[in-house]
Design an enzyme around this catalytic site. Structure first.
Site, PDB file in Angstrom:
ATOM      1  N   ARG A 157       0.841  -1.209   0.000  1.00 25.98           N
ATOM      2  CA  ARG A 157       0.000   0.000   0.000  1.00 25.98           C
ATOM      3  C   ARG A 157       0.877   1.261   0.000  1.00 25.98           C
ATOM      4  NH1 ARG A 157      -0.652   4.767   2.564  1.00 25.98           N
ATOM      5  NH2 ARG A 157      -0.216   3.754   4.559  1.00 25.98           N
ATOM      6  N   ASP A 158       1.559   1.515   1.095  1.00 30.75           N
ATOM      7  CA  ASP A 158       2.322   2.756   1.235  1.00 30.75           C
ATOM      8  C   ASP A 158       3.507   2.783   0.273  1.00 30.75           C
ATOM      9  OD1 ASP A 158       3.095   5.189   2.192  1.00 30.75           O
ATOM     10  OD2 ASP A 158       3.846   4.461   4.108  1.00 30.75           O
ATOM     11  N   HIS A 205       5.389   4.393  12.630  1.00 34.19           N
ATOM     12  CA  HIS A 205       5.564   4.334  11.174  1.00 34.19           C
ATOM     13  C   HIS A 205       6.686   5.307  10.802  1.00 34.19           C
ATOM     14  CE1 HIS A 205       3.579   3.980   7.040  1.00 34.19           C
ATOM     15  NE2 HIS A 205       4.401   4.993   6.868  1.00 34.19           N
ATOM     16  N   HIS A 242       9.974   6.799   8.543  1.00 36.37           N
ATOM     17  CA  HIS A 242      10.598   6.960   7.226  1.00 36.37           C
ATOM     18  C   HIS A 242      12.084   7.198   7.429  1.00 36.37           C
ATOM     19  CE1 HIS A 242       6.907   7.977   4.530  1.00 36.37           C
ATOM     20  NE2 HIS A 242       6.655   6.988   5.365  1.00 36.37           N
ATOM     21  N   CYS A 288       5.571   9.057   0.560  1.00 34.81           N
ATOM     22  CA  CYS A 288       4.216   9.618   0.495  1.00 34.81           C
ATOM     23  C   CYS A 288       4.136  10.607  -0.658  1.00 34.81           C
ATOM     24  CB  CYS A 288       3.833  10.303   1.789  1.00 34.81           C
ATOM     25  SG  CYS A 288       2.204  11.068   1.697  1.00 34.81           S
ATOM     26  N   ASN A 319       9.969   4.815   3.016  1.00 33.20           N
ATOM     27  CA  ASN A 319       9.618   4.082   4.224  1.00 33.20           C
ATOM     28  C   ASN A 319      10.856   3.310   4.649  1.00 33.20           C
ATOM     29  OD1 ASN A 319       6.574   4.309   4.549  1.00 33.20           O
ATOM     30  ND2 ASN A 319       6.709   3.654   2.428  1.00 33.20           N
TER      31      ASN A 319
HETATM   32 MG    MG Z   1       4.962   5.769   4.874  1.00 31.11          MG
END
Ligand code: MG
Length: 286
Positions: free
Chosen positions: A12-13, A204, A206, A237, A246
């Site tokens: 997803r991300d 989460h 990065h 993002c 990420n």
């Molecule tokens: Mg992310």
């Protein structure tokens, strides 16, 4: 006690940040590979309008075609009730809603003020719970916002508190532009004390500034037991300038295992899965 849970967000991300439109076949193959990596959760896709994120327009088909391994939670990001309907129909195990800690990012990422977005997600959380789904509440820009600058932990605590009132099971704290260091992580969790305990959050991170593993280790020492990461470091993002990357799941797993934390996730297999997807992206038509 020392067990750490890993949510793989690459499908997803990761993929929403890549320019390439990866085929549904490749996504399904990637997720099936990830299902053999010892992960606790896989964020499969996002039920957002295709005009926002064309890379994830095939979320329903991906959910229908993946192999589901026992013990793994297969989750979906959902922006509104229409997205929730699709995610429930796809039998997502868990629903993620997202809110920003800052007004600048809220306007650009979710087209509304923080208060408006909280109103929008309220029925999503309620209905997800009625359907007996777990709910994750993402908060983005918990350390620094690309538009509003440094973010005070009190701001994050206030949004977390609202999300918990709505009924989310878990708060996911996103360092959306990778600005955190160990001290910022400590300050963040000090600010959250009394609102949510460290072990009820997911972090989460990065790796934009190369400090993601430092932050993860510090957080784990504070008591955080759940992290998001992306195999091969895929993505970032698309709405946050300068947010490249990420943290790679295999890097995070290695770093935490080296400090004595216990993980089911297998770094070698995650590395291989990430490399496989990088190859698939490279072979996409420009
Ligand atoms: Mg992310």
């Amino acid at each position: 006690m020392n067990g750490v849970r890993i949510t793989e967000v690459g499908p997803r991300d990761g993929l929403q940040h890549e320019k390439a439109l990866v085929s549904t076949d490749a996504k399904v193959a990637f997720i099936d590979m990830l299902s053999d990596c010892g992960l606790d959760e896989i964020e499969v896709s996002s039920f957002v309008p295709a005009k926002w994120i064309p890379q994830l327009a095939d979320a329903s088909e991906v959910f229908a075609r993946i192999r589901r391994a026992p013990g793994i939670v297969y989750s979906a990001l959902v922006p509104n009730e229409r997205g929730l309907d699709a995610a429930l129909a796809a039998k997502a195990d868990k629903i993620s809603v997202f809110v920003s800690a800052t007004e600048g990012f809220s306007q650009r990422n979710t087209a509304g003020t923080i208060a408006e977005v909280l109103l929008r997600v309220q029925p999503v959380v309620r209905r997800a719970r009625e359907s007996r789904r777990l709910v994750r509440g993402y908060i983005s820009c918990v350390v620094r916002c690309p538009y509003d600058g440094p973010v005070h932990p009190d701001k994050v605590a206030s949004v977390a508190s609202r999300l918990l009132e709505l009924g989310v099971d878990e708060i996911d704290l996103g360092d959306t532009i990778g600005a955190a260091d160990g001290a910022a992580i400590e300050a963040l969790y000090e600010g959250l004390a009394g609102v949510v305990s460290a072990d009820a959050t997911t972090l989460h991170l990065h790796d934009t500034s190369g400090r993601a593993t430092e932050c993860a280790v510090r957080a784990a020492q504070i008591g955080v037991r759940s992290f998001d990461a992306s195999a091969g470091g895929l993505g970032g993002c698309p709405f946050a300038p300068g947010s490249a990357g990420n943290v790679a799941t295999e890097t995070l797993v290695d770093a935490l295992a080296k400090r004595g934390f216990t993980l089911r996730a297998r770094a070698d297999r995650l590395r291989a899965a990430g490399q496989w997807m990088r190859g698939a992206i490279a072979s996409c038509p420009p």
